[in-house]
Scaffold this motif. Sequence first.
Motif, PDB file in Angstrom:
ATOM      1  N   ILE A  92       0.839  -1.202   0.000  1.00  0.00           N
ATOM      2  CA  ILE A  92       0.000   0.000   0.000  1.00  0.00           C
ATOM      3  C   ILE A  92       0.872   1.249   0.000  1.00  0.00           C
ATOM      4  CG2 ILE A  92      -1.601   1.356   1.413  1.00  0.00           C
ATOM      5  CD1 ILE A  92      -2.873  -1.292   2.290  1.00  0.00           C
ATOM      6  N   LEU A 131      -9.338  -4.135  -0.270  1.00  0.00           N
ATOM      7  CA  LEU A 131      -8.794  -3.633   0.990  1.00  0.00           C
ATOM      8  C   LEU A 131      -9.809  -3.825   2.110  1.00  0.00           C
ATOM      9  CD1 LEU A 131      -7.227  -0.209  -0.086  1.00  0.00           C
ATOM     10  CD2 LEU A 131      -6.100  -2.422   0.061  1.00  0.00           C
ATOM     11  N   ALA A 139      -4.592   3.778   4.137  1.00  0.00           N
ATOM     12  CA  ALA A 139      -4.147   4.330   2.858  1.00  0.00           C
ATOM     13  C   ALA A 139      -4.535   5.800   2.739  1.00  0.00           C
ATOM     14  CB  ALA A 139      -4.750   3.532   1.706  1.00  0.00           C
TER      15      ALA A 139
END
Length: 216
Positions: A92, A131, A139
Amino acid sequence: MYGDLGLKLVQHAKRTQSLSQLPPYQSDIVRSVTREVRDLDRDVTEMLEPFNGHFDPAEEPATACSLLVRHLCMRRDKRCLLAYHRVRVEMIEGMCWSGSDLLDQVQASQNKVAEEGARIGSAEGSGASSLSPEEEEYARQYEDLLAAYKGQWTDIDLTGSLEPPRDLFIDVRVLKDAGEIQTEYGAITLTKNSQFFVRQGDVERLIAQGFLQKLN
């Protein structure tokens, strides 16, 4: 058998390292491994309860061995969980540093899966995000932190390529509308399927985000 689910997470992490995109989060396996750790901890507590805090391994070698096995299994499961999440976090962060809009990519991938599932009538096309909710929040906050860090050096693109460009100007094709952008030589409007001859430094980020395609 204890540790089997943790091994599956490690195998997923190893496979993730060879992929260009982040695969779906293994929420079911993560929950199962976490539940296994809690069950082992409960077993240890119940085994030690009769001793009232005065357990002597020399007097109860069988119990001591059983406790050791459970402690080692808990430790292994925790290490597998940490390894799995660390690999995903590093990926990420790497995508954020590359200039890619991670959340937009996830949303686009999610919509594509949903459309494909609807087209073939498959239940798998639910469009679930790759995710977890916690990863999406991580993120988002990491991108905000990175933007604040880059803001200290406005004349340098810290997420740009470390390799010097071979050509100062390049031909690009617009893959999706990006609106008007400001370049060193003035403003241009990026509409889908149009082509431009622009300075590479002005559009590197748009290429990384998938708005533009560099032509040979």
